[in-house]
Design a protein around this motif. Structure first.
Motif, mmCIF file in Angstrom:
data_model
loop_
_atom_site.group_PDB
_atom_site.id
_atom_site.type_symbol
_atom_site.label_atom_id
_atom_site.label_comp_id
_atom_site.label_asym_id
_atom_site.label_seq_id
_atom_site.Cartn_x
_atom_site.Cartn_y
_atom_site.Cartn_z
ATOM 1 N N LEU A 298 2.168 10.496 -4.411
ATOM 2 C CA LEU A 298 2.968 11.539 -3.781
ATOM 3 C C LEU A 298 4.188 11.974 -4.601
ATOM 4 C CD1 LEU A 298 2.697 10.526 -0.058
ATOM 5 C CD2 LEU A 298 1.616 12.416 -1.223
ATOM 6 N N HIS A 299 4.929 11.034 -5.152
ATOM 7 C CA HIS A 299 6.099 11.423 -5.942
ATOM 8 C C HIS A 299 5.718 12.149 -7.233
ATOM 9 C CE1 HIS A 299 9.139 9.873 -3.334
ATOM 10 N NE2 HIS A 299 8.625 8.660 -3.348
ATOM 11 N N PRO A 300 4.696 11.693 -7.981
ATOM 12 C CA PRO A 300 4.292 12.495 -9.143
ATOM 13 C C PRO A 300 3.786 13.885 -8.764
ATOM 14 C CG PRO A 300 3.488 10.273 -9.392
ATOM 15 C CD PRO A 300 4.048 10.380 -8.003
ATOM 16 N N LEU B 140 15.554 10.167 -6.538
ATOM 17 C CA LEU B 140 16.193 9.143 -5.703
ATOM 18 C C LEU B 140 15.212 8.546 -4.699
ATOM 19 C CD1 LEU B 140 19.705 10.694 -5.057
ATOM 20 C CD2 LEU B 140 19.109 8.770 -6.525
ATOM 21 N N LEU B 141 14.347 9.370 -4.118
ATOM 22 C CA LEU B 141 13.329 8.849 -3.193
ATOM 23 C C LEU B 141 12.356 7.917 -3.912
ATOM 24 C CD1 LEU B 141 12.537 12.032 -1.086
ATOM 25 C CD2 LEU B 141 13.709 9.976 -0.319
ATOM 26 N N LEU B 142 12.000 8.254 -5.138
ATOM 27 C CA LEU B 142 11.122 7.391 -5.931
ATOM 28 C C LEU B 142 11.796 6.047 -6.213
ATOM 29 C CD1 LEU B 142 8.561 6.934 -7.653
ATOM 30 C CD2 LEU B 142 9.816 7.973 -9.542
ATOM 31 N N LEU B 143 13.052 6.079 -6.610
ATOM 32 C CA LEU B 143 13.772 4.826 -6.863
ATOM 33 C C LEU B 143 13.921 3.991 -5.591
ATOM 34 C CD1 LEU B 143 16.556 6.042 -9.298
ATOM 35 C CD2 LEU B 143 14.548 4.647 -9.832
ATOM 36 N N HIS B 144 14.149 4.648 -4.466
ATOM 37 C CA HIS B 144 14.258 3.929 -3.195
ATOM 38 C C HIS B 144 12.928 3.271 -2.823
ATOM 39 C CE1 HIS B 144 14.097 3.561 1.224
ATOM 40 N NE2 HIS B 144 15.323 3.119 1.048
ATOM 41 N N ASP B 145 11.821 3.964 -3.016
ATOM 42 C CA ASP B 145 10.522 3.371 -2.700
ATOM 43 C C ASP B 145 10.197 2.192 -3.611
ATOM 44 O OD1 ASP B 145 10.049 5.046 -0.595
ATOM 45 O OD2 ASP B 145 8.914 6.509 -1.776
ATOM 46 N N VAL B 146 10.526 2.303 -4.892
ATOM 47 C CA VAL B 146 10.303 1.171 -5.803
ATOM 48 C C VAL B 146 11.182 -0.004 -5.395
ATOM 49 C CG1 VAL B 146 10.625 0.389 -8.184
ATOM 50 C CG2 VAL B 146 9.520 2.573 -7.730
ATOM 51 N N TRP B 147 12.441 0.259 -5.048
ATOM 52 C CA TRP B 147 13.366 -0.797 -4.645
ATOM 53 C C TRP B 147 12.892 -1.502 -3.379
ATOM 54 C CZ3 TRP B 147 17.147 -3.784 -6.213
ATOM 55 C CH2 TRP B 147 17.969 -4.392 -5.284
ATOM 56 N N MET B 148 12.564 -0.742 -2.341
ATOM 57 C CA MET B 148 12.247 -1.340 -1.041
ATOM 58 C C MET B 148 10.819 -1.874 -0.938
ATOM 59 S SD MET B 148 14.966 -1.449 0.640
ATOM 60 C CE MET B 148 14.372 -1.977 2.223
ATOM 61 N N VAL C 290 0.839 -1.206 0.000
ATOM 62 C CA VAL C 290 0.000 0.000 0.000
ATOM 63 C C VAL C 290 0.870 1.251 0.000
ATOM 64 C CG1 VAL C 290 -1.665 1.308 1.367
ATOM 65 C CG2 VAL C 290 -1.965 -1.139 1.064
ATOM 66 N N TYR C 291 1.903 1.265 0.821
ATOM 67 C CA TYR C 291 2.821 2.410 0.888
ATOM 68 C C TYR C 291 3.502 2.632 -0.459
ATOM 69 C CZ TYR C 291 6.827 5.214 2.358
ATOM 70 O OH TYR C 291 7.768 6.191 2.469
ATOM 71 N N GLY C 292 3.967 1.554 -1.080
ATOM 72 C CA GLY C 292 4.645 1.679 -2.375
ATOM 73 C C GLY C 292 3.729 2.214 -3.453
ATOM 74 N N VAL C 293 2.495 1.739 -3.500
ATOM 75 C CA VAL C 293 1.551 2.212 -4.512
ATOM 76 C C VAL C 293 1.228 3.693 -4.273
ATOM 77 C CG1 VAL C 293 -0.830 1.990 -5.320
ATOM 78 C CG2 VAL C 293 0.575 -0.040 -5.033
ATOM 79 N N LEU C 294 0.949 4.063 -3.033
ATOM 80 C CA LEU C 294 0.627 5.463 -2.742
ATOM 81 C C LEU C 294 1.803 6.392 -3.052
ATOM 82 C CD1 LEU C 294 -1.422 5.284 0.558
ATOM 83 C CD2 LEU C 294 -2.218 5.934 -1.699
ATOM 84 N N MET C 295 2.992 5.983 -2.673
ATOM 85 C CA MET C 295 4.144 6.852 -2.882
ATOM 86 C C MET C 295 4.510 6.974 -4.364
ATOM 87 S SD MET C 295 4.851 8.095 -0.036
ATOM 88 C CE MET C 295 6.483 8.742 0.039
#
Length: 93
Positions: free
Chosen positions: A34-36, A63-71, A25-30
């Motif tokens: 939020l990132h867009p 970088l925050l977007l890539l980190h959220d996709v990664w984690m 849920v966090y990954g989808v929302l972010m």
């Protein structure tokens, strides 16, 4: 000895599913909300900001977007404490 249990299985049995659902849920929302939104605001509504500062914030958001996709999707790590074990359930595991 079964009479002297530490309850270490509770972490594995109950909280792993909760953490997996939260990461999804966090990954989808972010990544979709939020990132867009942050990219949109930085690109179109920061005219008074200096160009270097605007580029720095855009780089930080990328970088925050890539980190959220990664984690949250690719490498979903869950540490089974107090064991020195990490459970991984992402696409790259």
């Amino acid at each position: 000895n079964d009479s002297f249990r530490f309850g270490l299985n509770i972490d594995r049995d109950f909280s792993m599913n909760t953490v997996r659902k939260f990461q999804t849920v966090y990954g989808v929302l972010m990544t979709l909300v939020l990132h867009p939104l942050a990219f949109y605001l930085l690109i179109f509504h920061t005219r008074n900001m200096s160009r270097a500062l605007q580029i720095g914030y855009l780089f930080n958001q990328a970088l925050l977007l890539l980190h959220d996709v990664w984690m949250c999707f690719l490498f979903r790590a869950y540490f089974l404490l107090p064991y020195p074990i990490m459970h991984c359930s992402g696409l790259l595991c």
